[in-house]
Design an enzyme around this catalytic site. Structure first.
Site, PDB file in Angstrom:
ATOM      1  N   TYR A 279      11.964   3.524  -7.360  1.00  0.00           N
ATOM      2  CA  TYR A 279      12.117   2.074  -7.406  1.00  0.00           C
ATOM      3  C   TYR A 279      11.529   1.380  -8.177  1.00  0.00           C
ATOM      4  CZ  TYR A 279      12.455  -2.449  -4.829  1.00  0.00           C
ATOM      5  OH  TYR A 279      12.679  -3.654  -4.822  1.00  0.00           O
TER       6      TYR A 279
ATOM      7  N   LYS B 179      14.868  -3.232   4.482  1.00  0.00           N
ATOM      8  CA  LYS B 179      16.204  -2.882   4.216  1.00  0.00           C
ATOM      9  C   LYS B 179      16.977  -2.512   5.562  1.00  0.00           C
ATOM     10  CE  LYS B 179      14.796  -3.523   0.199  1.00  0.00           C
ATOM     11  NZ  LYS B 179      14.305  -2.544  -0.656  1.00  0.00           N
TER      12      LYS B 179
HETATM   13  C1  LIG Z   1      13.080  -2.618  -1.581  1.00  0.00           C
HETATM   14  C2  LIG Z   1      12.510  -0.800  -1.920  1.00  0.00           C
HETATM   15  C3  LIG Z   1      11.041  -0.838  -2.007  1.00  0.00           C
HETATM   16  C4  LIG Z   1      10.279  -2.127  -2.100  1.00  0.00           C
HETATM   17  O1  LIG Z   1      10.447  -2.743  -0.832  1.00  0.00           O
HETATM   18  P1  LIG Z   1       9.691  -4.377  -0.600  1.00  0.00           P
HETATM   19  O2  LIG Z   1      10.152  -4.387   0.864  1.00  0.00           O
HETATM   20  O3  LIG Z   1      10.838  -4.964  -1.396  1.00  0.00           O
HETATM   21  O4  LIG Z   1       8.558  -4.620  -1.182  1.00  0.00           O
HETATM   22  C5  LIG Z   1      10.744   0.418  -2.319  1.00  0.00           C
HETATM   23  N1  LIG Z   1      11.430   1.440  -2.231  1.00  0.00           N
HETATM   24  C6  LIG Z   1      12.633   1.351  -2.129  1.00  0.00           C
HETATM   25  C7  LIG Z   1      13.814   2.464  -2.187  1.00  0.00           C
HETATM   26  C8  LIG Z   1      13.572   0.158  -1.809  1.00  0.00           C
HETATM   27  O5  LIG Z   1      14.827  -0.048  -1.709  1.00  0.00           O
END
Ligand SMILES: *Cc1c(COP(=O)(O)O)cnc(C)c1O
Length: 407
Positions: free
Chosen positions: A112, A209
């Site tokens: 990420y 997510k």
């Molecule tokens: C979005 C995401 C993150 C970071 O998460 P946040 O909730 O935005 O801080 C880390 N790893 C992956 C694979 C992501 O999609």
């Protein structure tokens, strides 16, 4: 109350909550409080000394947040979990917990964008180094292991190229060299993949997510195999760095998570249908989806994932200009980063989520200017396909005209 159920689908609805203890309230009460009153001064003393369990202050634990922590720990087949204010707060907490100056972290080839930023910062400020590895064979992995390597940080499927890392292979190497394994499981959710079952020590999520699933919270979760180690993390890094989750966000996530299994099945079904449509379009060059038999690591994906999930990446014929024209032509599908929401989202990693990574590094990771990432939502697939179709038609018409003008 416990042991009345054995399945994940029931865990997301019931684990860690007994309504008979809360006036029969079916919905979990929201303890929107910063602090907790003690009955006596002595009780306060006992709680601080750890001689009596109970609430003290919401940075050290909160009853609403605790229900979510219990649910995610069980969903990931772990011992204990901690909730954070963002996925990045969970990533930074575990890396601070495991490393000290001079240590080295071995990472999967793609990670990420903000995790990459954090690792760069740790390298610059604290001399905690990292290197990337495709992790396709034991020999390849061992070539990057140094005496100062302490952990292996893996994303699978890798964002946004959808490459798969073989968790069994990672475990084999980690065992041999005494290394801890951390897996960012955001893309699969605990319903489709459980890295702790493959020997990982920690699994983390951006709960922003799929776990929350409704696009209204930013949050993170970390699950561990060892309850004592996790308690230590709670009372050091989490307490003192302080990236905790708010009770209201935990309450929203508990609500969203009740439908995780239903949503993940539909996200995966919709994605399969979109993949089939994209394969028929002459404007699409390459499609990357773990459960498509054309995926180079299809067999590994089948071994460690229950379904392919909602994310698809594909390359459009032509470069960035065509990719952007295509995105602008979409009417139903929204242009947005993030993923795992009910709404189908599309983004251009090279200019958005992965724009901080230098172009040469990006190309090595397979993040070209033609690459688009689609997060299949929960709409009817016919409407999504119709939207993609009309946008491709607009692209064709537009670029045919430009080409004609240029002759
Ligand atoms: C979005 C995401 C993150 C970071 O998460 P946040 O909730 O935005 O801080 C880390 N790893 C992956 C694979 C992501 O999609």
């Amino acid at each position: 109350m416990e042991n009345k159920y054995s399945k994940k689908e029931t865990v997301v609805v019931h684990k860690g909550y007994d309504s008979s203890q809360h006036h029969g309230s079916l919905s979990i009460p929201l303890y929107q409080t910063s602090t907790f009153a003690f009955d006596t001064a002595e009780q306060g003393e006992r709680r601080f000394a750890g001689e009596e369990s109970g609430n003290i202050y919401s940075r050290l634990g909160n009853p609403t947040v605790r229900v979510l922590e219990e649910r995610i720990a069980e969903l990931e087949n772990g011992q204990s979990a901690l909730a954070f204010g963002s996925g990045m707060a969970a990533v930074s907490a575990i890396l601070i917990h495991l490393t000290k100056t001079g240590d080295h972290i071995l990472c999967s080839r793609g990670i990420y964008g903000c995790t990459f930023g954090l690792l760069e910062m740790m390298q610059e400020k604290y001399n905690i180094t990292h290197s990337f590895n495709a992790m396709s064979t034991e020999q390849e992995m061992e070539a990057s292991i140094r005496p100062e390597t302490v952990c292996i940080y893996v994303e699978t499927p890798i964002n946004p190229t959808m490459e798969i890392v073989d968790l069994e292979l990672v475990y084999k190497v980690a065992q041999k060299h005494g290394l801890k394994i951390i897996v960012d499981n955001t893309f699969s959710s605990p319903y489709l993949q459980n890295p702790l079952d493959f020997g990982a020590d920690y699994v983390l999520h951006s709960a922003t997510k799929y776990i929350n699933g409704h696009g209204d919270v930013v949050a993170g979760l970390l699950v561990g195999q060892d309850a004592e180690d996790m308690m230590n993390l709670r009372m050091t890094v989490q307490k003192d760095v302080g990236g905790i989750m708010s009770p209201f966000d935990a309450w929203l996530i508990i609500r969203g998570m009740k439908t995780l299994h239903v949503r993940m099945d539909r996200h995966s079904e919709n994605a399969q249908k979109l993949v089939t449509y994209l394969q028929s379009s002459s404007l699409v060059k390459n499609i990357f989806y773990p459960f498509d038999p054309s995926h180079p690591q299809y067999e590994i994906a089948k071994k460690q994932m229950k379904a392919g999930g909602g994310l698809i990446s594909f390359e459009i014929q032509g470069g960035k200009e065509m990719a952007q024209y295509f995105m602008n032509a979409l009417q139903l599908i929204k242009i947005a980063v993030s993923l795992g929401d009910a709404e189908t989202l599309i983004q251009h990693p090279a200019s958005m989520t992965h724009s901080v990574i230098p172009e040469s590094e990006r190309e090595k990771m397979g993040i070209t200017n033609s690459l688009l990432r689609l997060s299949s939502g929960l709409e009817h697939p016919d409407d999504l396909i119709a939207d993609l179709k009309q946008a491709f038609t607009k692209v064709e018409t537009h670029f045919a005209k430009t080409m004609y003008k240029n002759i």
